[in-house]
Structure formats: structure tokens, C-alpha cells
Scaffold this motif. Structure first.
Motif, short mmCIF file in Angstrom:
data_model
loop_
_atom_site.label_atom_id
_atom_site.label_comp_id
_atom_site.label_asym_id
_atom_site.label_seq_id
_atom_site.Cartn_x
_atom_site.Cartn_y
_atom_site.Cartn_z
N ALA A 55 78.89 -66.18 4.30
CA ALA A 55 77.45 -66.06 4.46
C ALA A 55 76.95 -67.03 5.53
O ALA A 55 75.88 -66.86 6.06
CB ALA A 55 76.75 -66.32 3.14
N GLU A 75 73.47 -58.65 6.25
CA GLU A 75 74.25 -58.59 5.01
C GLU A 75 75.29 -57.47 4.98
O GLU A 75 76.22 -57.52 4.19
CB GLU A 75 73.34 -58.48 3.79
CG GLU A 75 72.53 -57.21 3.70
CD GLU A 75 71.25 -57.22 4.54
OE1 GLU A 75 70.64 -56.15 4.67
OE2 GLU A 75 70.87 -58.28 5.06
N SER A 76 75.16 -56.48 5.87
CA SER A 76 76.12 -55.38 5.81
C SER A 76 76.92 -55.17 7.08
O SER A 76 77.92 -54.45 7.06
CB SER A 76 75.39 -54.07 5.45
OG SER A 76 74.48 -53.74 6.47
N THR A 99 80.61 -55.94 6.63
CA THR A 99 80.95 -57.19 5.97
C THR A 99 81.77 -56.91 4.72
O THR A 99 81.78 -55.79 4.20
CB THR A 99 79.68 -57.95 5.56
OG1 THR A 99 78.96 -57.17 4.61
CG2 THR A 99 78.81 -58.29 6.77
N ASP A 135 81.04 -57.87 1.81
CA ASP A 135 80.10 -57.45 0.76
C ASP A 135 79.92 -55.94 0.78
O ASP A 135 79.93 -55.29 -0.27
CB ASP A 135 78.73 -58.12 0.95
CG ASP A 135 78.66 -59.49 0.31
OD1 ASP A 135 79.52 -59.80 -0.54
OD2 ASP A 135 77.74 -60.24 0.66
N GLN A 140 80.99 -53.43 -2.19
CA GLN A 140 79.97 -52.58 -2.82
C GLN A 140 80.43 -51.13 -2.84
O GLN A 140 80.26 -50.43 -3.84
CB GLN A 140 78.64 -52.72 -2.10
CG GLN A 140 77.95 -54.04 -2.35
CD GLN A 140 76.73 -54.25 -1.47
OE1 GLN A 140 76.29 -53.34 -0.77
NE2 GLN A 140 76.21 -55.46 -1.49
#
Length: 169
Positions: free
Chosen positions: A50, A83-84, A125, A127, A131
């Protein structure tokens, strides 16, 4: 088939895939038969990424022109991140990098490339990858590391070396 090490191919079954993300969940059996120690890979660890910012160094790893595990000598630089997605500038990436890993300057896996169109590369990412894997119904149990070495215990060191007697103590 996929290559775990240069020159070594292993048969894998595709459990789920997404062509748009160039992402697949694979299963491999009989690793020992192929001379592969599954415990030697820190699959349960992720870096804390992050903190990545514009200008940070990243290294794309892929299979351009059939050259397995190709990686540039000089790191590329992040131009955008959210974030993606991670967008990075690169003179190295070519057709064949998409689907490959994106590493930070410490060699931690921070994303997976989805576009290999110089001068920019794009990666989702970790994340976003996790997901999607969870949406497919697979369990994800990863531990974020914030220290430089995850080989901190005797048990972990034994598992990394495949030392079963030491692990059973």
C-alpha cells in the motif's frame, strides 16, 4: 503446462480463468514427483504494498518472445497507482509479459500484468487479484509481511528446506 523453473515444465489443471484479466487459478499435483518442494515457495506471504507511490521502482517478469522469466536489468517506474491498478513506464516490456508478475524493488510480488504495450505497462494489484479469486469461491489466506525476512522461525526454515524430521519435532 507451466514452467516453474527455466527448462522445467509441470502439468497443471485450470480451475478457473478470466481472459480479460489474464488470470487463472491452477492446481498442480505430484510436485515431489517433479522434484519441486512446494514448501520452498512462500505462497502464503504478501508484502505490504500500500506504500507504493508514483516514481517507485518495479520489475516486470514475463515470457516475451518465449524467453521465460525475462526481467529488465534496470527497474521501471510507477506512473500511476490506485487500489486496483498499477501503471508503469517501461522500455522493456513486450508481447508476452501480460499475465506475468510485477515485483517491487525488494522482489516482492505486487501485481500481475494485464497489458504489455510500451511505453506503459498495466498491472492489477494483488488486492484486485485476491478479490477476483475470492469471487470465484476460492479461499485466500495470505499474511502480509512488514519485515524484510519471513524466514523467522526454525519451523519455517525447516519447511522451506523440506526437512520433514525437523518439522515434526
Amino acid at each position: 503446462k507451466f514452467k516453474t523453473f527455466p527448462g522445467k515444465e509441470v502439468i497443471a489443471d485450470v480451475l478457473k480463468n478470466d481472459a480479460d484479466l489474464d488470470l487463472a487459478v491452477l492446481t498442480v499435483t505430484d510436485l515431489k514427483e517433479h522434484g519441486i518442494n512446494g514448501c520452498a515457495f512462500p505462497f502464503d506471504r504478501l508484502p505490504m504494498y500500500a506504500d507504493l507511490e508514483r516514481g517507485d521502482e518495479v520489475l516486470p517478469v514475463g515470457n516475451p518472445a518465449g524467453v521465460s522469466w525475462a526481467m529488465p536489468v534496470e527497474a521501471d517506474k510507477i506512473s500511476q497507482i490506485d487500489e486496483s491498478q498499477i501503471v508503469f513506464q517501461s522500455t522493456f516490456i513486450r508481447n508476452g509479459h501480460s499475465g506475468g508478475g510485477l515485483l517491487d524493488k525488494n522482489g516482492h510480488f505486487v501485481g500481475m500484468m494485464t497489458a504489455d504495450e510500451p511505453p506503459f505497462g498495466r498491472a492489477i494489484t494483488m488486492d484486485a487479484v485476491l478479490q477476483q479469486v475470492k469471487r470465484w469461491g476460492f479461499s485466500v489466506k495470505l499474511v502480509a509481511t512488514t519485515f524484510p525476512s519471513y524466514r523467522s522461525s526454525n519451523l519455517h526454515n525447516a519447511s522451506m528446506e523440506g526437512n520433514l524430521p525437523e518439522m515434526q519435532k
